[in-house]
Scaffold this motif. Sequence first.
Motif, PDB file in Angstrom:
ATOM      1  N   LYS A 105      60.814  70.121  74.491  1.00  0.00           N
ATOM      2  CA  LYS A 105      61.678  71.290  74.356  1.00  0.00           C
ATOM      3  C   LYS A 105      62.848  70.833  73.507  1.00  0.00           C
ATOM      4  O   LYS A 105      63.628  69.990  73.927  1.00  0.00           O
ATOM      5  CB  LYS A 105      62.177  71.748  75.719  1.00  0.00           C
ATOM      6  CG  LYS A 105      61.042  72.147  76.658  1.00  0.00           C
ATOM      7  CD  LYS A 105      61.569  72.384  78.042  1.00  0.00           C
ATOM      8  CE  LYS A 105      60.519  72.605  79.102  1.00  0.00           C
ATOM      9  NZ  LYS A 105      59.129  72.477  78.767  1.00  0.00           N
TER      10      LYS A 105
ATOM     11  N   SER B 205      71.501  66.026  81.014  1.00  0.00           N
ATOM     12  CA  SER B 205      71.002  64.864  80.268  1.00  0.00           C
ATOM     13  C   SER B 205      71.208  65.064  78.775  1.00  0.00           C
ATOM     14  O   SER B 205      71.537  64.128  78.048  1.00  0.00           O
ATOM     15  CB  SER B 205      69.510  64.652  80.524  1.00  0.00           C
ATOM     16  OG  SER B 205      69.210  64.873  81.872  1.00  0.00           O
ATOM     17  N   THR B 206      70.983  66.295  78.327  1.00  0.00           N
ATOM     18  CA  THR B 206      71.114  66.591  76.902  1.00  0.00           C
ATOM     19  C   THR B 206      72.562  66.438  76.450  1.00  0.00           C
ATOM     20  O   THR B 206      72.833  65.899  75.374  1.00  0.00           O
ATOM     21  CB  THR B 206      70.599  68.012  76.612  1.00  0.00           C
ATOM     22  OG1 THR B 206      69.297  68.146  77.178  1.00  0.00           O
ATOM     23  CG2 THR B 206      70.530  68.294  75.138  1.00  0.00           C
TER      24      THR B 206
HETATM   25  P1  ADP Z   1      69.269  68.693  83.225  1.00  0.00           P
HETATM   26  O1  ADP Z   1      69.606  67.274  82.904  1.00  0.00           O
HETATM   27  O2  ADP Z   1      70.481  69.503  83.557  1.00  0.00           O
HETATM   28  O3  ADP Z   1      68.186  68.855  84.241  1.00  0.00           O
HETATM   29  P2  ADP Z   1      68.146  68.638  80.571  1.00  0.00           P
HETATM   30  O4  ADP Z   1      69.268  68.185  79.707  1.00  0.00           O
HETATM   31  O5  ADP Z   1      67.121  67.638  80.955  1.00  0.00           O
HETATM   32  O6  ADP Z   1      68.714  69.345  81.879  1.00  0.00           O
HETATM   33  O7  ADP Z   1      67.463  69.881  79.846  1.00  0.00           O
HETATM   34  C1  ADP Z   1      66.303  70.508  80.314  1.00  0.00           C
HETATM   35  C2  ADP Z   1      65.310  70.723  79.191  1.00  0.00           C
HETATM   36  O8  ADP Z   1      65.840  71.639  78.232  1.00  0.00           O
HETATM   37  C3  ADP Z   1      64.970  69.459  78.425  1.00  0.00           C
HETATM   38  O9  ADP Z   1      63.582  69.434  78.215  1.00  0.00           O
HETATM   39  C4  ADP Z   1      65.728  69.608  77.099  1.00  0.00           C
HETATM   40  O10 ADP Z   1      65.045  68.957  76.054  1.00  0.00           O
HETATM   41  C5  ADP Z   1      65.731  71.101  76.920  1.00  0.00           C
HETATM   42  N1  ADP Z   1      66.897  71.569  76.144  1.00  0.00           N
HETATM   43  C6  ADP Z   1      68.178  71.172  76.267  1.00  0.00           C
HETATM   44  N2  ADP Z   1      68.965  71.837  75.418  1.00  0.00           N
HETATM   45  C7  ADP Z   1      68.168  72.685  74.733  1.00  0.00           C
HETATM   46  C8  ADP Z   1      68.388  73.663  73.711  1.00  0.00           C
HETATM   47  N3  ADP Z   1      69.599  73.904  73.206  1.00  0.00           N
HETATM   48  N4  ADP Z   1      67.313  74.350  73.258  1.00  0.00           N
HETATM   49  C9  ADP Z   1      66.082  74.120  73.760  1.00  0.00           C
HETATM   50  N5  ADP Z   1      65.812  73.229  74.717  1.00  0.00           N
HETATM   51  C10 ADP Z   1      66.837  72.514  75.198  1.00  0.00           C
END
Ligand code: ADP
Length: 423
Positions: free
Chosen positions: A60, A126-127
């Motif tokens: 994603k 995480s992102t």
């Molecule tokens: P958390 O750490 O809060 O559980 P993550 O940062 O892992 O969330 O994000 C969840 C998913 O969404 C991941 O697979 C990441 O790659 C995807 N993601 C994050 N930001 C975006 C964005 N702007 N557009 C599309 N996908 C995204």
Amino acid sequence: MSEERDANIQEFKLEPDCELRFEVESKNEKVILELKSGMAEVFGTELVKGKGYVFTTGAKVAVFTWQGCVIELRGKTDVSYVAKETPVVMYLNAHAALEQLRKKAETENSRGPVTMIVGPMDVGKSTLCRLLLNYAVRMGRRPILVDLDVGQGQISVPGTIGALLVERPAAVEEGFSQQAPLVYHYGHKSPSTNLALYNMLVSRLAEVISERMQANRKANASGVIINTCGWVKGDGYKQLTHVAQAFEVDIILVLDQERLYNELVRDMPTFVKVVFLPKNGGVVERSQSARAEARDARVREYFYGLRTPLYPHSFDVRFSDAKIYKIGAPALPDSCMPLGMKAEDNLTKLVAVTPGPNLLHHLLAVSFAASVEEDVIQSNVAGFVCVTNVDMERQSMTVLSPQPRPLPKTLLLLSDIQFMDSH
Ligand code: ADP
């Protein structure tokens, strides 16, 4: 055939400050991303023009551009669209504020900002960590990533907490390079399973990082970015405040949840700056099964690699050569405990495990501790093996291991995390 392939080529022209989001869902699908012109970045890592970046099932992705660009996607995406509304400017402002603090720390030879990112599940914690680390390292900083999210585990495997000195931007497809990470074995996919142990390890990790920062001036001024679990209610909230205390955080970035933001403003000492940030609308919510799949993929990547293939070893270990333990005995009521011990002490106790079919498919942490006389629980781990077969007749087990053959008599710690090796 060529027609079909053409149908899978999409071109996107992005205006400045826009983001192309896409997902790869179908099994065994591959999507190749290429920057045709202009400039763009993926979660803070700049794309190289003309280079093909390969994304596989489960990816994603968001490609953001400050200046405008043209992007090509080859392969079957299940979702792909351009979004104009993103909070990336706000994230950049957060980065700029951290950078000011780093500059100050540098001139004063003091500790740079220790930042903790909190929020419920799937809000892009995480992102955001990755983005802030990438921006910092692109400015020549050497920040430390701390990952406390045992459910996913960006460092090592799920069921661990750990830290990494970030020396270069994350690879677009693979994330941060994992050289010499500092890893502690926890063994469960949620902090709630054994909170006493979780908190103990968090305190330990904080201690070790503080020592390492004092020995590394550059890392010290660059500060720390801490990723946390999405468990934010009740004991989950308490666990977050413990993290804040243990790491002596300066800044808490709260993603998405105002309630959590208000609670932290209320409960944190005034020198901790609590900042609310909206979540990116593109962050995808993951189902229980998608999360389990991501965990599985993480373990597979640990043994087999992603873009760069790894070749793990497989060998037999005799039960008589294995010293296997787990952490935490079943809880007894306080009244059944020996004098002077609390039920909680049981949760952080080393318990010998009798090898048998119970080990099948489980991960085992390879401890750096040489014997049970050492503080095994608070020692970091060298890595993991996975039990792929148990032979009761021969009293041995087969393990998958990144290393050729661990030293005999190694101390192994049983994890709840299981992995079915399908290679
Ligand atoms: P958390 O750490 O809060 O559980 P993550 O940062 O892992 O969330 O994000 C969840 C998913 O969404 C991941 O697979 C990441 O790659 C995807 N993601 C994050 N930001 C975006 C964005 N702007 N557009 C599309 N996908 C995204």
